[in-house]
Design a protein around this motif. Structure first.
Motif, PDB file in Angstrom:
ATOM      1  N   GLN A  26     -29.214  19.133 -27.599  1.00 49.32           N
ATOM      2  CA  GLN A  26     -29.324  18.511 -26.272  1.00 49.32           C
ATOM      3  C   GLN A  26     -30.743  18.025 -26.013  1.00 49.32           C
ATOM      4  O   GLN A  26     -30.941  16.957 -25.456  1.00 49.32           O
ATOM      5  N   SER A  27     -31.739  18.791 -26.449  1.00 49.42           N
ATOM      6  CA  SER A  27     -33.130  18.363 -26.235  1.00 49.42           C
ATOM      7  C   SER A  27     -33.428  17.087 -27.022  1.00 49.42           C
ATOM      8  O   SER A  27     -34.148  16.217 -26.550  1.00 49.42           O
ATOM      9  N   LEU A  28     -32.837  16.962 -28.222  1.00 55.22           N
ATOM     10  CA  LEU A  28     -33.029  15.755 -29.034  1.00 55.22           C
ATOM     11  C   LEU A  28     -32.318  14.553 -28.402  1.00 55.22           C
ATOM     12  O   LEU A  28     -32.842  13.440 -28.415  1.00 55.22           O
ATOM     13  N   VAL A  29     -31.133  14.796 -27.840  1.00 63.14           N
ATOM     14  CA  VAL A  29     -30.386  13.732 -27.150  1.00 63.14           C
ATOM     15  C   VAL A  29     -31.188  13.276 -25.923  1.00 63.14           C
ATOM     16  O   VAL A  29     -31.355  12.078 -25.683  1.00 63.14           O
ATOM     17  N   ASP A  30     -31.709  14.247 -25.150  1.00 63.11           N
ATOM     18  CA  ASP A  30     -32.481  13.934 -23.939  1.00 63.11           C
ATOM     19  C   ASP A  30     -33.722  13.098 -24.259  1.00 63.11           C
ATOM     20  O   ASP A  30     -34.135  12.259 -23.468  1.00 63.11           O
ATOM     21  N   ASP A  31     -34.315  13.337 -25.437  1.00 63.88           N
ATOM     22  CA  ASP A  31     -35.514  12.600 -25.837  1.00 63.88           C
ATOM     23  C   ASP A  31     -35.185  11.286 -26.544  1.00 63.88           C
ATOM     24  O   ASP A  31     -36.086  10.593 -27.012  1.00 63.88           O
ATOM     25  N   GLY A  32     -33.890  10.972 -26.650  1.00 63.33           N
ATOM     26  CA  GLY A  32     -33.476   9.717 -27.271  1.00 63.33           C
ATOM     27  C   GLY A  32     -33.614   9.692 -28.781  1.00 63.33           C
ATOM     28  O   GLY A  32     -33.573   8.620 -29.391  1.00 63.33           O
ATOM     29  N   PHE A  60     -29.549  15.148 -39.894  1.00 63.21           N
ATOM     30  CA  PHE A  60     -29.065  13.786 -39.635  1.00 63.21           C
ATOM     31  C   PHE A  60     -29.615  12.787 -40.659  1.00 63.21           C
ATOM     32  O   PHE A  60     -28.872  11.967 -41.192  1.00 63.21           O
ATOM     33  N   PHE A  61     -30.919  12.858 -40.922  1.00 66.01           N
ATOM     34  CA  PHE A  61     -31.550  11.875 -41.801  1.00 66.01           C
ATOM     35  C   PHE A  61     -31.122  12.042 -43.253  1.00 66.01           C
ATOM     36  O   PHE A  61     -30.983  11.062 -43.978  1.00 66.01           O
ATOM     37  N   GLU A  62     -30.913  13.292 -43.701  1.00 60.21           N
ATOM     38  CA  GLU A  62     -30.529  13.530 -45.091  1.00 60.21           C
ATOM     39  C   GLU A  62     -29.082  13.125 -45.347  1.00 60.21           C
ATOM     40  O   GLU A  62     -28.756  12.626 -46.418  1.00 60.21           O
ATOM     41  N   THR A  63     -28.199  13.349 -44.367  1.00 60.56           N
ATOM     42  CA  THR A  63     -26.780  13.056 -44.572  1.00 60.56           C
ATOM     43  C   THR A  63     -26.402  11.652 -44.122  1.00 60.56           C
ATOM     44  O   THR A  63     -25.438  11.085 -44.623  1.00 60.56           O
ATOM     45  N   LYS A  64     -27.164  11.090 -43.166  1.00 57.87           N
ATOM     46  CA  LYS A  64     -26.836   9.794 -42.536  1.00 57.87           C
ATOM     47  C   LYS A  64     -25.369   9.798 -42.086  1.00 57.87           C
ATOM     48  O   LYS A  64     -24.640   8.827 -42.288  1.00 57.87           O
ATOM     49  N   ASP A  65     -24.960  10.929 -41.487  1.00 57.52           N
ATOM     50  CA  ASP A  65     -23.564  11.102 -41.094  1.00 57.52           C
ATOM     51  C   ASP A  65     -23.462  11.338 -39.586  1.00 57.52           C
ATOM     52  O   ASP A  65     -24.465  11.516 -38.905  1.00 57.52           O
ATOM     53  N   VAL A  66     -22.212  11.335 -39.096  1.00 57.38           N
ATOM     54  CA  VAL A  66     -21.917  11.577 -37.685  1.00 57.38           C
ATOM     55  C   VAL A  66     -21.285  12.963 -37.586  1.00 57.38           C
ATOM     56  O   VAL A  66     -20.450  13.319 -38.411  1.00 57.38           O
ATOM     57  N   PHE A  67     -21.701  13.749 -36.590  1.00 58.92           N
ATOM     58  CA  PHE A  67     -21.230  15.129 -36.472  1.00 58.92           C
ATOM     59  C   PHE A  67     -20.705  15.439 -35.082  1.00 58.92           C
ATOM     60  O   PHE A  67     -21.125  14.822 -34.105  1.00 58.92           O
ATOM     61  N   GLN A  68     -19.826  16.442 -35.030  1.00 56.43           N
ATOM     62  CA  GLN A  68     -19.457  17.046 -33.759  1.00 56.43           C
ATOM     63  C   GLN A  68     -20.270  18.336 -33.661  1.00 56.43           C
ATOM     64  O   GLN A  68     -20.779  18.845 -34.654  1.00 56.43           O
ATOM     65  N   LEU A  69     -20.366  18.874 -32.441  1.00 53.16           N
ATOM     66  CA  LEU A  69     -21.148  20.084 -32.217  1.00 53.16           C
ATOM     67  C   LEU A  69     -20.698  21.222 -33.134  1.00 53.16           C
ATOM     68  O   LEU A  69     -21.520  21.895 -33.752  1.00 53.16           O
ATOM     69  N   LYS A 104     -33.469   3.929 -36.952  1.00 57.27           N
ATOM     70  CA  LYS A 104     -33.642   3.911 -35.494  1.00 57.27           C
ATOM     71  C   LYS A 104     -34.944   4.619 -35.106  1.00 57.27           C
ATOM     72  O   LYS A 104     -35.682   4.146 -34.245  1.00 57.27           O
ATOM     73  N   ALA A 105     -35.219   5.735 -35.759  1.00 53.58           N
ATOM     74  CA  ALA A 105     -36.448   6.481 -35.460  1.00 53.58           C
ATOM     75  C   ALA A 105     -37.666   5.623 -35.797  1.00 53.58           C
ATOM     76  O   ALA A 105     -38.638   5.585 -35.035  1.00 53.58           O
ATOM     77  N   LEU A 106     -37.592   4.903 -36.912  1.00 54.91           N
ATOM     78  CA  LEU A 106     -38.693   4.034 -37.316  1.00 54.91           C
ATOM     79  C   LEU A 106     -38.905   2.929 -36.292  1.00 54.91           C
ATOM     80  O   LEU A 106     -40.033   2.663 -35.866  1.00 54.91           O
ATOM     81  N   HIS A 107     -37.813   2.286 -35.861  1.00 57.40           N
ATOM     82  CA  HIS A 107     -37.926   1.209 -34.869  1.00 57.40           C
ATOM     83  C   HIS A 107     -38.485   1.746 -33.550  1.00 57.40           C
ATOM     84  O   HIS A 107     -39.290   1.074 -32.905  1.00 57.40           O
ATOM     85  N   ASN A 136     -17.391  14.917 -28.407  1.00 58.67           N
ATOM     86  CA  ASN A 136     -18.717  14.309 -28.429  1.00 58.67           C
ATOM     87  C   ASN A 136     -19.160  14.182 -29.878  1.00 58.67           C
ATOM     88  O   ASN A 136     -19.069  15.144 -30.644  1.00 58.67           O
ATOM     89  N   TYR A 137     -19.633  13.001 -30.240  1.00 59.05           N
ATOM     90  CA  TYR A 137     -20.134  12.768 -31.594  1.00 59.05           C
ATOM     91  C   TYR A 137     -21.633  12.518 -31.520  1.00 59.05           C
ATOM     92  O   TYR A 137     -22.120  11.817 -30.634  1.00 59.05           O
ATOM     93  N   TYR A 138     -22.356  13.087 -32.493  1.00 64.63           N
ATOM     94  CA  TYR A 138     -23.815  12.996 -32.527  1.00 64.63           C
ATOM     95  C   TYR A 138     -24.254  12.354 -33.832  1.00 64.63           C
ATOM     96  O   TYR A 138     -23.701  12.653 -34.890  1.00 64.63           O
ATOM     97  N   TRP A 139     -25.267  11.487 -33.745  1.00 62.09           N
ATOM     98  CA  TRP A 139     -25.817  10.894 -34.958  1.00 62.09           C
ATOM     99  C   TRP A 139     -27.231  10.420 -34.695  1.00 62.09           C
ATOM    100  O   TRP A 139     -27.640  10.208 -33.565  1.00 62.09           O
ATOM    101  N   ALA A 140     -27.978  10.280 -35.789  1.00 59.94           N
ATOM    102  CA  ALA A 140     -29.334   9.731 -35.740  1.00 59.94           C
ATOM    103  C   ALA A 140     -29.616   9.163 -37.119  1.00 59.94           C
ATOM    104  O   ALA A 140     -29.370   9.825 -38.123  1.00 59.94           O
ATOM    105  N   PHE A 141     -30.103   7.931 -37.161  1.00 58.73           N
ATOM    106  CA  PHE A 141     -30.401   7.309 -38.441  1.00 58.73           C
ATOM    107  C   PHE A 141     -31.901   7.062 -38.562  1.00 58.73           C
ATOM    108  O   PHE A 141     -32.558   6.736 -37.575  1.00 58.73           O
ATOM    109  N   PRO A 142     -32.457   7.228 -39.778  1.00 65.34           N
ATOM    110  CA  PRO A 142     -33.907   7.064 -39.965  1.00 65.34           C
ATOM    111  C   PRO A 142     -34.418   5.721 -39.466  1.00 65.34           C
ATOM    112  O   PRO A 142     -35.498   5.644 -38.893  1.00 65.34           O
TER     113      PRO A 142
END
Length: 120
Positions: A51-57, A19-28, A76-79, A68-74
């Motif tokens: 799912q474990s990463l989603v559960d942990d926010g 997620f952090f390297e691509t800064k993209d949105v993915f499907q499963l 957000k993790a920093l904040h 379902n679309y999944y994403w995570a940006f650096p």
């Protein structure tokens, strides 16, 4: 040569890297293709790790239509880490103040006790 499997924590870390390297949105299904090739996470465990990463926010998930679309940006993790740090620092500060006031109470209590001992 026998390859040792990745631990759950290693899989989580590698998934976050995608997620952090691509800064993209993915499907499963995208992640089930990408993770084994790029990060060595077996396709069968991708859903569970995700799912474990989603559960942990740590990863966001949104249902759009039937997908379902999944994403995570650096950022957000920093904040999230900054907020957690602020909460912990305020708890530490409160704890220190409480400790100081309890120490004062103990000192006051000792003064009272010493006097009663002298009376006897």
């Amino acid at each position: 040569s026998k390859k040792k499997g990745l631990s759950a924590e290693e899989k989580r870390t590698r998934m976050m890297e995608i997620f952090f390297e691509t800064k993209d949105v993915f499907q499963l299904k995208d992640l089930e293709k990408i993770a084994p090739k790029e990060k060595g996470i077996t396709a069968m465990s991708v859903k569970e790790v995700l799912q474990s990463l989603v559960d942990d926010g740590m990863v966001d998930c949104e249902r759009i239509g039937t997908s379902n679309y999944y994403w995570a940006f650096p950022s957000k993790a920093l904040h999230a880490r900054k907020r957690k740090l602020e909460v912990l620092e305020s708890q530490l500060s409160e704890g220190s103040q409480k400790h100081a006031s309890l120490q004062k109470s103990i000192e006051k209590a000792k003064i009272g006790r010493c006097e009663t001992v002298k009376v006897k």
